[in-house]
Motif scaffolding. Structure first.
Motif, PDB file in Angstrom:
ATOM      1  N   ALA A  74     -44.434  41.896  -3.667  1.00 30.54           N
ATOM      2  CA  ALA A  74     -44.863  40.545  -4.033  1.00 30.54           C
ATOM      3  C   ALA A  74     -46.178  40.589  -4.814  1.00 30.54           C
ATOM      4  N   TRP A  77     -45.539  41.784  -8.339  1.00 31.86           N
ATOM      5  CA  TRP A  77     -44.854  40.760  -9.120  1.00 31.86           C
ATOM      6  C   TRP A  77     -45.808  39.652  -9.558  1.00 31.86           C
ATOM      7  N   LYS A 186     -36.142  41.114   2.665  1.00 25.21           N
ATOM      8  CA  LYS A 186     -36.684  39.832   2.187  1.00 25.21           C
ATOM      9  C   LYS A 186     -36.768  39.814   0.655  1.00 25.21           C
ATOM     10  N   ARG A 188     -36.176  38.319  -3.018  1.00 21.55           N
ATOM     11  CA  ARG A 188     -36.129  37.005  -3.648  1.00 21.55           C
ATOM     12  C   ARG A 188     -34.864  36.833  -4.480  1.00 21.55           C
ATOM     13  N   ARG A 189     -34.429  35.586  -4.629  1.00 22.46           N
ATOM     14  CA  ARG A 189     -33.161  35.266  -5.278  1.00 22.46           C
ATOM     15  C   ARG A 189     -33.271  35.296  -6.807  1.00 22.46           C
ATOM     16  N   PRO A 438     -37.601  35.967 -10.572  1.00 24.28           N
ATOM     17  CA  PRO A 438     -38.222  37.060  -9.800  1.00 24.28           C
ATOM     18  C   PRO A 438     -37.331  38.297  -9.726  1.00 24.28           C
ATOM     19  N   TRP A 465     -35.272  44.356  -7.137  1.00 17.49           N
ATOM     20  CA  TRP A 465     -35.659  43.543  -5.979  1.00 17.49           C
ATOM     21  C   TRP A 465     -37.133  43.204  -6.040  1.00 17.49           C
ATOM     22  N   GLU A 468     -40.494  39.188  -0.995  1.00 16.76           N
ATOM     23  CA  GLU A 468     -41.374  38.091  -0.559  1.00 16.76           C
ATOM     24  C   GLU A 468     -42.569  38.684   0.170  1.00 16.76           C
ATOM     25  N   ASP A 469     -43.629  37.883   0.314  1.00 11.64           N
ATOM     26  CA  ASP A 469     -44.820  38.353   1.061  1.00 11.64           C
ATOM     27  C   ASP A 469     -44.444  38.629   2.515  1.00 11.64           C
TER      28      ASP A 469
END
Length: 469
Positions: A74, A77, A186, A188-189, A438, A465, A468-469
């Protein structure tokens, strides 16, 4: 030694890969090999292919896919997203400026001849502002990594960036085969990209549009190398896929032939190059475009995405000025750096490049897909000599860059995993706001030691991929 994104110098997994590495270490090798075959079968059945022009077997090829994901934290990113947004906003401001006041030229920050003599600069766009003031509706920014916190922009793709269908199919395939990993890690989409794309395009419909905007995708046809992507995106967005022969200008609108007669299109996501877009304005021999569409566009009765004339921002000579462009329009230094670049049009730079061809990568300013380039360290003496002649005869057609040690991520090989070099193409949607998906398309050089990741040159792809945090 290239930076390994998965494994640290002391052979421990880096933070983004820890959960995945724990899972991988528990897997049976034969199981993963079978999964890799399963992925290939999915791609084959789905018809995820591309064409390579100039090859005898160019009809259709299966794009190689590797089942080990490329994982980005995260924190990493956020750094990329901020830099990409800054760059995309600067590109849009630059395009608006060169087609209007040309303040960056008057300020002496970029040579006038680089703009006005550029084959991608369209005089027909001078003085015209597209709906919403957006030129670059969809952008693919190519990113390379050389270290823990070292990211560079390799090039900008603001004309008709391709590859997003592979990003989406890669994700769907991985979710089908390894559903448990997405919850554990986890991730992200990216799956809602088609919805986001349609929403973004619809929001920039021309002012006179009443009701729900009608969006369509304009393709050159089934023989285009990216036709699979054109049909895929139209299908996923729930819009019509059209060719030039399906459209005509009627009553000041661009209308599409339907079973109910001709109906107006408000937003056209075109995958046809500028030269072929309108035979009355550009190439008169084009059978791919729509006669008179530029008149409708200039009258404000249709949105064309991306706007005609945006291709100048893909030019690699323009790329070399991007630090100045970003600072001029944002008032800040670029958050993401360019790769150092020599402009061969400048005598001192040309001399340096000719003296150091064995260590440099030389590219055509309008080139793409890995064609028309020289990778000095892997070229033979004869190849370098022939390329030197090209440089001397047309120096302004080339730029040169150092041979970067691109980061590596592991791929599946016969005996386990092995590192291979990668780049990343995140996709950006621009309307009244900037939306960065993302993830993106990770392209991987499947040959050991190769730095060329393009699918047309033997590269493959991976799922990307973002955690997420």
């Amino acid at each position: 030694m290239a930076f390994d994104e998965m494994i640290d110098a002391d052979s421990t997994p880096r933070s983004p890969y820890k959960t995945y590495n724990d899972w991988y270490s528990r897997q049976d090798r034969s199981h993963l090999i079978q999964k890799s075959r399963d992925a290939e079968n999915i791609f084959r059945k789905t018809g995820i292919t591309f064409a390579v022009y100039g090859h005898a077997d160019s009809a259709e090829k299966l794009i190689p896919f590797d089942i080990i994901p490329r994982i980005i934290s995260a924190k990493e990113w956020r750094k990329l997203a901020l830099g990409i947004e800054q760059r995309v906003l600067a590109l849009n401001a630059f395009l608006d400026d060169i087609y209007h006041k040309q303040e960056i030229i008057r300020a002496g920050r970029i040579p006038r001849e680089l703009i006005e003599r550029n084959e991608a600069f369209l005089p027909e766009m001078i003085g015209f502002k597209p709906p919403g003031g957006v030129y670059t509706h969809i952008v693919g920014t190519d990113i390379v990594r050389t270290g823990e916190d070292q990211f560079y922009v390799l090039e900008d793709n603001a004309r008709t960036p391709s590859g997003v269908s592979y990003m989406l199919e890669n994700r769907e395939t991985m979710m089908q085969m390894f559903p448990e990993l997405f919850h554990e890690n986890k991730v992200r989409r990216v799956e809602d990209y088609p919805y986001q794309l349609r929403q973004s395009l619809s929001s920039l419909a021309p002012p006179g549009c009443k009701g729900k905007p009608r969006v369509a995708v304009l393709t050159p046809g089934i023989h285009n190398s990216a036709y699979y992507e054109h049909s895929f995106l139209a299908d996923m967005m729930g819009v019509e896929l059209v060719e030039g022969s399906d459209l005509r200008v009627m009553d000041g609108k661009v209308k599409m032939r339907t079973t109910r007669g001709y109906e107006a299109i408000d937003v056209l996501y075109r995958r046809v190059d500028d030269d072929f877009l309108d035979p009355l304005t550009f190439r008169p021999d084009s059978a791919l475009g729509v006669p008179g569409i530029m008149d409708v566009y200039r009258a404000g009765n249709i949105t064309i995405a991306n706007a005609p004339g945006t291709g100048i921002s893909d030019d690699k000579a323009i790329y070399s000025y991007m630090p100045e462009i970003v600072e001029f329009y944002t008032g800040r230094k670029p958050l993401l750096e360019n790769v150092p670049t020599w402009r061969c049009s400048e005598p001192d730079s040309l001399k340096y490049v000719l003296d150091n061809l064995a260590d440099l990568v030389v590219k055509e300013v309008h080139g793409s897909g890995g064609y028309g380039m020289l990778v000095g360290p892997t070229a033979s003496k004869k190849e370098r000599a022939l390329f030197a002649d090209k440089l001397r005869s047309r120096p302004s057609n080339y730029i040169a860059q150092p041979t970067l040690s691109l980061s590596t991520v592991p791929i599946m090989v016969k005996n386990g995993i092995a590192p291979r070099h990668v780049d990343l193409r995140p996709y950006v949607l621009v309307s009244d706001k900037v939306k960065i998906i993302p993830g993106g398309l990770t392209r991987v050089a499947l040959k050991q030691g190769s730095l060329v990741v393009n699918s047309s040159q033997g590269g493959g792809t991976k799922d990307t991929w973002v955690l997420e945090d």
